[in-house]
Write a protein that holds these residues in place. Structure first.
Motif, PDB file in Angstrom:
ATOM      1  N   TYR A 152       0.819  -1.210   0.000  1.00 33.07           N
ATOM      2  CA  TYR A 152       0.000   0.000   0.000  1.00 33.07           C
ATOM      3  C   TYR A 152       0.854   1.262   0.000  1.00 33.07           C
ATOM      4  N   SER A 153       2.011   1.210   0.606  1.00 37.67           N
ATOM      5  CA  SER A 153       2.915   2.353   0.559  1.00 37.67           C
ATOM      6  C   SER A 153       3.368   2.609  -0.873  1.00 37.67           C
ATOM      7  N   SER A 154       3.690   1.540  -1.586  1.00 29.99           N
ATOM      8  CA  SER A 154       4.108   1.661  -2.981  1.00 29.99           C
ATOM      9  C   SER A 154       2.970   2.173  -3.862  1.00 29.99           C
ATOM     10  N   LEU A 155       1.772   1.630  -3.674  1.00 31.99           N
ATOM     11  CA  LEU A 155       0.612   2.065  -4.472  1.00 31.99           C
ATOM     12  C   LEU A 155       0.287   3.538  -4.224  1.00 31.99           C
ATOM     13  N   TYR A 156       0.382   3.952  -2.974  1.00 31.49           N
ATOM     14  CA  TYR A 156       0.075   5.350  -2.645  1.00 31.49           C
ATOM     15  C   TYR A 156       1.080   6.295  -3.315  1.00 31.49           C
ATOM     16  N   ASN A 157       2.361   5.969  -3.232  1.00 35.39           N
ATOM     17  CA  ASN A 157       3.384   6.816  -3.845  1.00 35.39           C
ATOM     18  C   ASN A 157       3.203   6.888  -5.358  1.00 35.39           C
ATOM     19  N   GLN A 158       2.898   5.746  -5.970  1.00 34.17           N
ATOM     20  CA  GLN A 158       2.669   5.741  -7.414  1.00 34.17           C
ATOM     21  C   GLN A 158       1.451   6.583  -7.781  1.00 34.17           C
ATOM     22  N   ALA A 159       0.380   6.480  -6.971  1.00 32.37           N
ATOM     23  CA  ALA A 159      -0.840   7.245  -7.254  1.00 32.37           C
ATOM     24  C   ALA A 159      -0.567   8.742  -7.172  1.00 32.37           C
ATOM     25  N   MET A 160       0.218   9.164  -6.195  1.00 32.65           N
ATOM     26  CA  MET A 160       0.531  10.580  -6.060  1.00 32.65           C
ATOM     27  C   MET A 160       1.372  11.071  -7.248  1.00 32.65           C
ATOM     28  N   GLU A 161       2.295  10.236  -7.709  1.00 29.32           N
ATOM     29  CA  GLU A 161       3.132  10.623  -8.853  1.00 29.32           C
ATOM     30  C   GLU A 161       2.307  10.687 -10.141  1.00 29.32           C
ATOM     31  N   LEU A 162       1.426   9.709 -10.334  1.00 27.07           N
ATOM     32  CA  LEU A 162       0.613   9.670 -11.555  1.00 27.07           C
ATOM     33  C   LEU A 162      -0.425  10.786 -11.597  1.00 27.07           C
TER      34      LEU A 162
END
Length: 286
Positions: A152-162
């Motif tokens: 979930y940490s990885s998904l959250y960071n990716q979502a913020m970047e995208l």
């Protein structure tokens, strides 16, 4: 009691293959011999029942390793195989001597007792297996939920970047869809753990920790699903609004603290004046 133990020991040492015979010699069997066999059956199934009622060697307040779960499952499996073997031998013996049993009321009563014990032991072992399965379900759900932090940490960071560029909207939607599938598993495992904790109250403390972790994951999931591209002006505006809200709260807090300090000083001054007035002794003079 010693006689019973000796008989039971001899019974357990008796070759299992002996029960497969056709009992051709039963024509010469006596009611006493049948009763002795029935007592042995009764003692054996009673011991099985006692073993099935023993408490599981489980620390309910701490997670269980997979090896521990497998060991407990194997122990219950032995009980299940033993009661199954007992049932086969019991049915075979009954069929072989049913004519003699039907002709003797005391033997009929003894058979009824053994059958009742067999049923009780079978139900007890089944209940033991059911309880263990619930504990295993809870443990697996617990491990799964606590292992999702990095994902979930990885998904959250990716979502913020995208969400920074409008050209990445399609990728952001794809990431959101993947997260929804993952959260469906998170929800399912949480539901299993919750039901297990309802059925087994001893898991309540661990369930509190599981629930806290589920709430954390749910909050991050909502943030990921809410991620969307915003122009830089809107982002600055949102930041300023958030900053202003924090500033207002801080100003209110500072005003409140100043007011409390003022009241405290006024109270201290009033107390001093009261003490000074109480220490004076004015007498009337002529």
């Amino acid at each position: 009691m010693k006689v019973k133990c000796f008989i039971l020991a001899m019974w357990l040492l008796f070759p299992l293959s002996g029960w497969a015979q056709t009992y051709e010699d039963e024509a010469h069997i006596s009611p006493y011999e049948i009763e002795t066999r029935l007592l042995l059956f009764q003692e054996e199934v009673s011991q099985l029942y006692l073993r099935s009622n023993a408490k599981l060697n489980i620390d309910y307040n701490n997670p269980l390793m997979e090896g521990q779960l497998q060991s407990i499952s194997n122990d219950i499996g032995i009980l299940e195989k033993t009661i199954q073997s007992f049932g086969t031998r019991w049915d075979t013996y009954q069929q072989a001597v049913q004519t003699y049993i039907a002709a003797d009321d005391s033997l009929l009563n003894k058979v009824s007792e053994v059958q009742q014990l067999q049923q009780t032991a079978s139900e007890s072992i089944a209940a033991l297996r059911q309880s263990f399965d619930k504990i295993a379900e809870f443990s697996h759900a617990e491990v799964f939920l606590f292992s999702q932090d990095s994902a979930y940490s990885s998904l959250y960071n990716q979502a913020m970047e995208l969400s920074l560029l409008p050209q990445l909207a399609a990728q952001l939607d794809k990431l959101k869809a993947s997260e929804q599938l993952l959260f469906a598993d998170v929800q399912a495992q949480y539901n299993l753990a919750k039901q297990a904790a309802i059925d087994i109250p001893n898991l309540s403390e661990r369930m509190n920790r599981v629930e806290s972790k589920f709430i954390e994951l749910k909050v991050v999931s909502e943030k990921i699903q809410q991620a969307v591209y915003k122009p830089i002006i809107e982002r600055i505006k949102d930041w300023l609004i958030g900053f202003a809200a924090v500033a207002i709260l801080m100003m209110f807090f500072n005003m409140l603290m100043a007011r409390l300090n003022t009241l405290k000083k006024m109270r201290e001054q009033a107390k001093k004046l009261k003490d000074m007035a109480g220490g004076r002794q004015d007498y009337p003079t002529i």
